[in-house]
Design a protein around this motif. Sequence first.
Motif, short mmCIF file in Angstrom:
data_model
loop_
_atom_site.label_atom_id
_atom_site.label_comp_id
_atom_site.label_asym_id
_atom_site.label_seq_id
_atom_site.Cartn_x
_atom_site.Cartn_y
_atom_site.Cartn_z
N GLU A 207 10.94 10.30 0.84
CA GLU A 207 11.58 9.09 1.37
C GLU A 207 10.68 7.86 1.14
O GLU A 207 11.13 6.81 0.68
CB GLU A 207 11.84 9.29 2.87
CG GLU A 207 12.51 8.10 3.55
CD GLU A 207 12.93 8.41 5.00
OE1 GLU A 207 13.01 9.59 5.38
OE2 GLU A 207 13.17 7.44 5.74
N ASP A 208 9.40 8.03 1.43
CA ASP A 208 8.48 6.88 1.42
C ASP A 208 8.33 6.26 0.03
O ASP A 208 8.22 5.04 -0.12
CB ASP A 208 7.10 7.32 1.92
CG ASP A 208 7.17 7.87 3.33
OD1 ASP A 208 8.14 7.57 4.04
OD2 ASP A 208 6.25 8.61 3.72
N ILE A 209 8.34 7.11 -1.00
CA ILE A 209 8.17 6.62 -2.37
C ILE A 209 9.27 5.63 -2.72
O ILE A 209 9.03 4.56 -3.30
CB ILE A 209 8.16 7.80 -3.37
CG1 ILE A 209 6.80 8.52 -3.29
CG2 ILE A 209 8.46 7.35 -4.79
CD1 ILE A 209 6.77 9.86 -3.99
N MET A 210 10.50 5.96 -2.34
CA MET A 210 11.62 5.07 -2.66
C MET A 210 11.63 3.84 -1.76
O MET A 210 12.03 2.76 -2.20
CB MET A 210 12.94 5.82 -2.57
CG MET A 210 13.23 6.65 -3.80
SD MET A 210 12.96 5.72 -5.33
CE MET A 210 14.09 6.51 -6.42
N ILE A 211 11.19 3.99 -0.50
CA ILE A 211 11.07 2.81 0.36
C ILE A 211 10.08 1.83 -0.29
O ILE A 211 10.36 0.63 -0.42
CB ILE A 211 10.59 3.19 1.78
CG1 ILE A 211 11.64 4.03 2.51
CG2 ILE A 211 10.24 1.93 2.58
CD1 ILE A 211 11.22 4.51 3.90
N ALA A 212 8.95 2.38 -0.75
CA ALA A 212 7.92 1.54 -1.36
C ALA A 212 8.46 0.87 -2.63
O ALA A 212 8.24 -0.32 -2.86
CB ALA A 212 6.69 2.38 -1.68
N ARG A 213 9.18 1.65 -3.44
CA ARG A 213 9.69 1.06 -4.68
C ARG A 213 10.65 -0.09 -4.39
O ARG A 213 10.58 -1.16 -5.00
CB ARG A 213 10.43 2.12 -5.51
CG ARG A 213 10.81 1.55 -6.86
CD ARG A 213 12.10 2.01 -7.48
NE ARG A 213 13.28 2.02 -6.66
CZ ARG A 213 14.44 2.52 -7.10
NH1 ARG A 213 14.52 3.04 -8.30
NH2 ARG A 213 15.51 2.52 -6.31
N ASP A 214 11.55 0.14 -3.43
CA ASP A 214 12.55 -0.90 -3.16
C ASP A 214 11.91 -2.13 -2.52
O ASP A 214 12.34 -3.26 -2.77
CB ASP A 214 13.67 -0.32 -2.31
CG ASP A 214 14.54 0.65 -3.13
OD1 ASP A 214 14.53 0.52 -4.38
OD2 ASP A 214 15.19 1.53 -2.56
N ILE A 215 10.86 -1.92 -1.74
CA ILE A 215 10.11 -3.06 -1.22
C ILE A 215 9.46 -3.82 -2.38
O ILE A 215 9.51 -5.06 -2.43
CB ILE A 215 9.04 -2.58 -0.19
CG1 ILE A 215 9.74 -2.19 1.13
CG2 ILE A 215 8.00 -3.66 0.05
CD1 ILE A 215 8.82 -1.52 2.13
N CYS A 216 8.87 -3.11 -3.32
CA CYS A 216 8.23 -3.76 -4.48
C CYS A 216 9.23 -4.58 -5.27
O CYS A 216 8.94 -5.71 -5.69
CB CYS A 216 7.60 -2.72 -5.40
SG CYS A 216 6.18 -1.89 -4.71
N LEU A 217 10.42 -4.03 -5.49
CA LEU A 217 11.43 -4.76 -6.25
C LEU A 217 11.86 -6.02 -5.51
O LEU A 217 11.97 -7.10 -6.09
CB LEU A 217 12.65 -3.86 -6.51
CG LEU A 217 12.42 -2.71 -7.50
CD1 LEU A 217 13.67 -1.82 -7.55
CD2 LEU A 217 12.08 -3.23 -8.88
N ALA A 218 12.10 -5.88 -4.21
CA ALA A 218 12.53 -7.04 -3.42
C ALA A 218 11.44 -8.11 -3.41
O ALA A 218 11.71 -9.31 -3.50
CB ALA A 218 12.86 -6.61 -1.99
N GLN A 219 10.20 -7.65 -3.32
CA GLN A 219 9.08 -8.59 -3.30
C GLN A 219 8.98 -9.34 -4.62
O GLN A 219 8.83 -10.56 -4.65
CB GLN A 219 7.78 -7.83 -3.03
CG GLN A 219 6.55 -8.74 -2.95
CD GLN A 219 5.34 -7.99 -2.43
OE1 GLN A 219 5.20 -6.78 -2.64
NE2 GLN A 219 4.47 -8.69 -1.74
N SER A 220 9.13 -8.61 -5.73
CA SER A 220 8.96 -9.25 -7.03
C SER A 220 10.08 -10.25 -7.30
O SER A 220 9.89 -11.24 -8.00
CB SER A 220 8.87 -8.22 -8.14
OG SER A 220 10.13 -7.60 -8.33
N LEU A 221 11.26 -9.99 -6.74
CA LEU A 221 12.39 -10.89 -6.96
C LEU A 221 12.52 -11.93 -5.85
O LEU A 221 13.30 -12.87 -5.97
CB LEU A 221 13.70 -10.09 -7.01
CG LEU A 221 13.89 -9.14 -8.18
CD1 LEU A 221 15.05 -8.20 -7.90
CD2 LEU A 221 14.12 -9.91 -9.47
N ASP A 222 11.80 -11.70 -4.75
CA ASP A 222 11.93 -12.52 -3.55
C ASP A 222 13.39 -12.56 -3.06
O ASP A 222 13.94 -13.62 -2.80
CB ASP A 222 11.39 -13.93 -3.77
CG ASP A 222 11.19 -14.67 -2.44
OD1 ASP A 222 10.97 -13.99 -1.42
OD2 ASP A 222 11.28 -15.91 -2.43
N VAL A 223 14.00 -11.38 -2.98
CA VAL A 223 15.38 -11.27 -2.45
C VAL A 223 15.35 -10.28 -1.28
O VAL A 223 14.42 -9.49 -1.15
CB VAL A 223 16.38 -10.78 -3.52
CG1 VAL A 223 16.41 -11.73 -4.70
CG2 VAL A 223 16.06 -9.36 -3.97
#
Length: 423
Positions: A207-223
């Motif tokens: 679970e955590d790996i995907m939470i981290a990935r989606d946080i990274c994507l949101a952070q990089s896009l600032d969305v």
Amino acid sequence: MLIKNAKIVLLDGVRDGDILVKNGKIVRIAENIPADGEKEKIDASGLYAFPGLIDMHVHLREPGYEYKEDIQSGSEAAVHGGFTQVCCMPNTNPVADNKAVVGYIRRRGEEVGLCKVRPIGAITRGEKGAELADIGEMKAEGAVALSDDGVSVVNSRLMRLAMEYASGFGMVCLCHCEDKVLADGGVVNEGYNSTLTGLKGIPRAAEDIMIARDICLAQSLDVPVHICHVSTYSGVQLIRAAKAGGVKVTAETCPHYYAATDDIIRGFSTDTKVNPPIREERDRQALLEGLKDGTIDCIVTDHAPHHKNDKDVEYDLAAFGISGIETSFGFAITYLYKTGILTLSEIADKMSRNPARILGLEGGELKEGAAADILLADLDKKWTVDPAAFRSKGKNTPFAGYELCGEAVCTIVDGKIKYRREN
Ligand SMILES: [Zn+2]
Ligand SMILES: [Zn+2]
């Protein structure tokens, strides 16, 4: 409609008073509103008035799986549980990945006319993770968010694109976080109880790996991004750190994660099988802490009704999911309010205001000018969970026999009574 003598749950506390409703809207909230020929007068003495509960994560199963639930039975269950608005996930058959299916669900919800039914559109066609669904067209038909709930969008480039498009349409992606390869066919939490029972475990890291990935994507896009059904202590840590770092991440958890531990799987009841799995006391405590400090914004049910035949099989083969929309309010009052963990205003935030804010829905707050979506609840009423009494077709709950406190007495949508407790 005039509601008299309620304890009104407002943003900053509870106040005694009356609520006047006209043409489906709250027109006045005051200490004492004199009756003026209103057609309907409700004596709410001893009852609390909450903003109508909003569940931003349910499965209504229609179209395609009406033997599990349909929009009629799901709506009846929702208002019975105190919910005035629900957002339903797109993993139907066909998948709600286009305007025809999204429009069907929205119209069917209106026809049933109990709670407000808000469809969530799929991120990818058929939830297959290969190409984006028709995001703009679904939005125009009333989709309020996007999700491939049930699975993660494995392709990170596609997920990034989805988040970018979604934000362009003013929508947010609701992320089911699961690395299926790492989960490797597991059915329960990986830990002491999986060893004890011999059931295959799912590690927290899946679970955590995907939470981290989606946080990274949101952070990089600032969305913005929203993390579904957080179950791990480590997931709470990731989200807390991301929020502190300014990432626009919001998150939800469910009653079965904050109220139970995986000790309940020891009886091998398939009603305890849910994805992500119910974890350990350490996780439960972290979720309570996350609810308290605001890391976890919302409480949802992930209401996942199933037919008896989907659960009456070996644990490994049983369907994942808990029918939870009729017990969620009782769990919140019993496990969060009566224990002193959350105030009533905070419970209203988690179960109404924050979901409305995150998805841009109406409602979420009792205030003049708002839609008259109101829950009148008896917080001292003790009751025993009995799946046979569920309005939902799904009787699959591991909590049968649990003693809960607090229940919906009257559920009002746009100023009309949609459920009222008998006697
Ligand atoms: Zn999910
Ligand atoms: Zn779900």
